[in-house]
Design an enzyme around this catalytic site. Structure first.
Site, mmCIF file in Angstrom:
data_model
loop_
_atom_site.group_PDB
_atom_site.id
_atom_site.type_symbol
_atom_site.label_atom_id
_atom_site.label_comp_id
_atom_site.label_asym_id
_atom_site.label_seq_id
_atom_site.Cartn_x
_atom_site.Cartn_y
_atom_site.Cartn_z
ATOM 1 N N SER A 71 -19.711 -7.479 -28.625
ATOM 2 C CA SER A 71 -18.933 -6.966 -29.750
ATOM 3 C C SER A 71 -18.349 -8.105 -30.567
ATOM 4 O O SER A 71 -17.881 -7.904 -31.669
ATOM 5 C CB SER A 71 -17.798 -6.095 -29.222
ATOM 6 O OG SER A 71 -16.848 -6.916 -28.569
ATOM 7 N N GLY A 72 -18.340 -9.310 -29.983
ATOM 8 C CA GLY A 72 -17.677 -10.411 -30.659
ATOM 9 C C GLY A 72 -16.229 -10.523 -30.215
ATOM 10 O O GLY A 72 -15.508 -11.433 -30.601
ATOM 11 N N GLY A 73 -15.787 -9.593 -29.373
ATOM 12 C CA GLY A 73 -14.447 -9.685 -28.797
ATOM 13 C C GLY A 73 -14.451 -10.720 -27.673
ATOM 14 O O GLY A 73 -15.516 -11.171 -27.242
ATOM 15 N N VAL A 74 -13.253 -11.075 -27.213
ATOM 16 C CA VAL A 74 -13.133 -12.136 -26.207
ATOM 17 C C VAL A 74 -13.905 -11.781 -24.933
ATOM 18 O O VAL A 74 -14.669 -12.593 -24.408
ATOM 19 C CB VAL A 74 -11.653 -12.337 -25.794
ATOM 20 C CG1 VAL A 74 -11.499 -13.573 -24.936
ATOM 21 C CG2 VAL A 74 -10.751 -12.368 -26.986
ATOM 22 N N ASP A 75 -13.709 -10.557 -24.449
ATOM 23 C CA ASP A 75 -14.235 -10.222 -23.130
ATOM 24 C C ASP A 75 -15.765 -10.202 -23.106
ATOM 25 O O ASP A 75 -16.381 -10.806 -22.230
ATOM 26 C CB ASP A 75 -13.688 -8.867 -22.659
ATOM 27 C CG ASP A 75 -12.180 -8.801 -22.764
ATOM 28 O OD1 ASP A 75 -11.561 -9.884 -22.778
ATOM 29 O OD2 ASP A 75 -11.622 -7.698 -22.836
ATOM 30 N N HIS A 91 8.625 -7.856 -3.392
ATOM 31 C CA HIS A 91 7.369 -8.300 -4.011
ATOM 32 C C HIS A 91 7.530 -9.670 -4.680
ATOM 33 O O HIS A 91 7.998 -9.743 -5.811
ATOM 34 C CB HIS A 91 6.912 -7.259 -5.045
ATOM 35 C CG HIS A 91 6.423 -6.001 -4.411
ATOM 36 N ND1 HIS A 91 5.117 -5.833 -4.018
ATOM 37 C CD2 HIS A 91 7.080 -4.873 -4.045
ATOM 38 C CE1 HIS A 91 4.976 -4.647 -3.462
ATOM 39 N NE2 HIS A 91 6.163 -4.049 -3.465
ATOM 40 N N GLU A 118 5.268 -11.372 -5.968
ATOM 41 C CA GLU A 118 4.268 -11.543 -7.034
ATOM 42 C C GLU A 118 4.744 -11.034 -8.393
ATOM 43 O O GLU A 118 4.142 -11.353 -9.413
ATOM 44 C CB GLU A 118 2.951 -10.855 -6.635
ATOM 45 C CG GLU A 118 2.968 -9.327 -6.607
ATOM 46 C CD GLU A 118 3.545 -8.725 -5.322
ATOM 47 O OE1 GLU A 118 4.268 -9.439 -4.604
ATOM 48 O OE2 GLU A 118 3.293 -7.536 -5.058
ATOM 49 N N CYS A 153 5.403 -6.074 1.617
ATOM 50 C CA CYS A 153 5.711 -4.639 1.554
ATOM 51 C C CYS A 153 5.014 -3.880 2.695
ATOM 52 O O CYS A 153 5.314 -4.107 3.848
ATOM 53 C CB CYS A 153 5.343 -4.100 0.172
ATOM 54 S SG CYS A 153 6.107 -2.489 -0.132
ATOM 55 N N TYR A 154 4.052 -3.012 2.401
ATOM 56 C CA TYR A 154 3.343 -2.330 3.499
ATOM 57 C C TYR A 154 2.770 -3.384 4.454
ATOM 58 O O TYR A 154 2.699 -3.169 5.663
ATOM 59 C CB TYR A 154 2.202 -1.469 2.923
ATOM 60 C CG TYR A 154 1.374 -0.773 3.987
ATOM 61 C CD1 TYR A 154 1.818 0.409 4.558
ATOM 62 C CD2 TYR A 154 0.159 -1.313 4.417
ATOM 63 C CE1 TYR A 154 1.071 1.048 5.542
ATOM 64 C CE2 TYR A 154 -0.594 -0.687 5.397
ATOM 65 C CZ TYR A 154 -0.131 0.499 5.957
ATOM 66 O OH TYR A 154 -0.872 1.118 6.933
ATOM 67 N N SER A 162 -17.720 -11.642 -25.145
ATOM 68 C CA SER A 162 -18.229 -12.988 -25.448
ATOM 69 C C SER A 162 -18.244 -13.854 -24.198
ATOM 70 O O SER A 162 -19.212 -14.556 -23.919
ATOM 71 C CB SER A 162 -17.369 -13.677 -26.508
ATOM 72 O OG SER A 162 -17.390 -12.939 -27.699
ATOM 73 N N GLY A 177 0.860 -1.185 0.000
ATOM 74 C CA GLY A 177 0.000 0.000 0.000
ATOM 75 C C GLY A 177 0.887 1.223 0.000
ATOM 76 O O GLY A 177 2.078 1.137 0.305
ATOM 77 N N LYS A 193 -6.307 -11.062 -19.096
ATOM 78 C CA LYS A 193 -6.738 -11.546 -20.412
ATOM 79 C C LYS A 193 -6.577 -13.060 -20.585
ATOM 80 O O LYS A 193 -7.476 -13.740 -21.061
ATOM 81 C CB LYS A 193 -5.925 -10.825 -21.487
ATOM 82 C CG LYS A 193 -6.473 -10.962 -22.874
ATOM 83 C CD LYS A 193 -7.591 -10.000 -23.031
ATOM 84 C CE LYS A 193 -8.122 -9.825 -24.385
ATOM 85 N NZ LYS A 193 -9.093 -8.724 -24.425
#
Ligand code: XMP
Length: 511
Positions: A223-227, A169, A171, A82-83, A229, A55, A367
């Protein structure tokens, strides 16, 4: 009870990344703001481990986020990052101070001691630091388990109580053994089994929305995009016909794309989808317009108008579903960055449609995770792995004024280029590839006759994030075959060129 980890959010920039790293190890992670859950609720929820995130604050600031020290007594293993480690030290009576150099940022050499958290981590490795304060004196009963040149307590633990903390970190990928460290925390310290899979995300999401959205009228702009859909199929599985998907076909899509999107959702998934064929409406508005930003604005606005007209026909809408994914959340946070191109998506919809609530089922996913969910849901490979396609579609790939004949030429040329890339097995070599109808005509010769046709530019780029990109070094034979086929098969094209500009200075799209 299903195993799960609580990521307790103190406002750090890597919080979603932490959750993602946990999911990658097949453990379900839930992110909760630090002030939205109490130690008692944590216990009741049955979390098997807790991660305190980083943070931006200093623990000594009056306004900094603090937590009830009772959390350390729950008997649930905790990893502070971290924080998070500073807060843990502070809560347990340690001392925090400012880093000598003001702040430490970047890679550092991490020296570790023998400790459960560092099992299979060499004594010396690279870690990623990004902090101003650090733990000067760990609390009673805590041992220092790692250090760097600038940070005398880069990690600490109270093994007895299963409390661990790291200043760096784990991650981020720059921390060489970050994955191993998180693995040790999850499996050795929290003793988890790691049985969670992406199917569980889909199941859980479907169940959640079945309950929350039942009986409501729900709308989604497909829209036919991945997200969009994946969001559509998830919500469709939850509430069936209560979901209406509106697919605005602006006539600026690639060859056969509109039909493919419509048939996939209608026939394969039996969903309630309205395709609005609005080509004429869009082309009329775009007639005579050559300026790229103006084109984008017109399309963005017209898209909203068409959608609005359609939504009105449906009557009162309770919920609008959006396919927002985590990187969109970050990007939209960066409000000050300069507008290079006004990107068009469905972000303007909430302003024009009356509804009670927005639902974003993919908000926490990256994604590649969305793609994984899509695959598990049985969405065709072509949609799940669809390369990015700009909202304004082919309008920004026909340079200058748009017309139906130009769009048709571009659609054919683009389809050939994509076929050739697929035939050569190069779909994964390049991240985005397409054809552009350049605004110039040039002289050619065919048979014995002079031609004067359009120039098609082929573009292929290699990139991680589309913020910067290199032109892809496609094999010459693929370029040659594409060029031969385009000039032979597409009437009106007399020349094909390959775009060898990186981004920057160019952008990926030509307009
Ligand atoms: P540029 O041309 O800005 O493109 O380098 C970077 C990436 O963004 C895509 N792009 C868009 N995506 N709406 C979108 O959803 C848009 O208006 C838009 N314009 C560009 C582009 O295809 C590339 O992947």
């Amino acid at each position: 009870m299903e195993e799960k980890i609580l990521v307790l959010d103190f406002g750090g920039q890597y919080n979603q990344l932490i959750a993602r790293r946990v999911r990658e190890q097949h453990v379900y992670a839930e992110i909760k703001p630090y002030n939205k859950i109490t130690p008692d609720q944590i216990k009741k929820e049955g979390y098997k481990g807790i991660i305190f995130t980083g943070g931006p604050n200093s623990v000594y600031d009056a306004s900094s986020p603090h937590y009830d020290p009772k959390i350390l007594e729950l008997g649930i293993p905790i990893l502070g990052i971290c924080y998070g480690v500073q807060l843990m030290a502070y809560m347990a009576g340690g001392e925090i101070c400012k880093a000598r150099e003001g702040s430490e940022y970047g890679k550092a050499v991490l020296h570790t001691f023998d400790d459960k958290l560092f099992k299979d981590v060499p004594e010396e490795s690279v870690c990623w630091m990004s902090h101003t304060d650090y733990v000067k004196i760990p609390p009673k009963d805590f041992l220092i388990t790692a250090y760097t040149a600038n940070c005398p307590c880069a990690a600490m633990c109270d093994e007895e109580r299963n409390l661990y903390g790291v200043q760096f970190h784990p991650e981020v990928t720059h921390t060489e053994y970050g994955k191993q460290i998180l693995h040790n925390f999850l499996f050795d310290i929290c003793a988890l089994k790691g049985e969670w899979r992406m199917e569980d995300f889909a199941r859980r999401t479907i169940e959640k929305y079945k309950k929350e959205l039942s009986g409501k009228k729900v709308l989604l702009a497909l829209s036919g995009g991945v997200d969009s859909s994946v969001a559509a199929v998830l919500i469709g599985k939850a509430i069936g016909d209560d979901l209406t998907c509106v697919f605005v076909d602006h006539g600026l899509l690639r060859k056969n794309e509109g039909d493919f999107v419509e048939s996939t959702f209608k026939e394969k998934f039996g969903m309630n989808i309205i395709r609005v064929n609005a080509e004429e409406r869009f082309l009329k508005k775009l007639s005579g317009v050559t300026e790229p930003e103006k084109k984008r604005k017109i399309i963005g606005e017209e898209f909203i108008r068409v959608f609005e007209d359609e939504a009105k026909k449906l009557g009162k809408i309770n919920v609008l579903v959006q396919g927002t994914i985590y990187p969109d959340v970050i990007e939209s946070g960066l409000g000050d960055s300069a507008v290079i191109k006004s990107h068009h998506n469905v972000g303007g919809l909430p302003d024009v449609i009356a509804f009670d609530e927005i639902v974003e089922p993919l908000r926490e996913l990256f994604k590649d995770e969305v793609r994984e969910v899509g695959t598990k849901l049985g969405i065709p490979h072509e949609l799940v792995w669809r390369q990015p396609f700009p909202g304004p579609g082919l309008a920004v790939r026909v340079i200058g004024e748009i017309s139906r004949p130009k769009l048709d030429i571009l659609r054919e040329a683009d389809a050939i280029f994509r076929e050739e890339i697929a035939a050569a097995g190069l779909e994964k070599m390049t991240n985005q590839y397409f054809a552009v109808l350049a605004g110039i005509r040039s002289v050619g010769v065919m048979g014995d006759a002079r031609t004067y046709g359009y120039t098609i530019a082929l573009r292929a780029v290699t990139t991680d994030d589309f913020m910067t990109a290199e032109w892809t070094k496609l094999p010459y034979d693929v370029l040659e075959r594409s060029s031969n086929r385009i000039t032979n098969e597409v009437k009106g094209v007399s020349r094909v060129v390959y775009d060898i500009t990186s981004k920057p200075p160019a952008t990926v799209e030509w307009e």
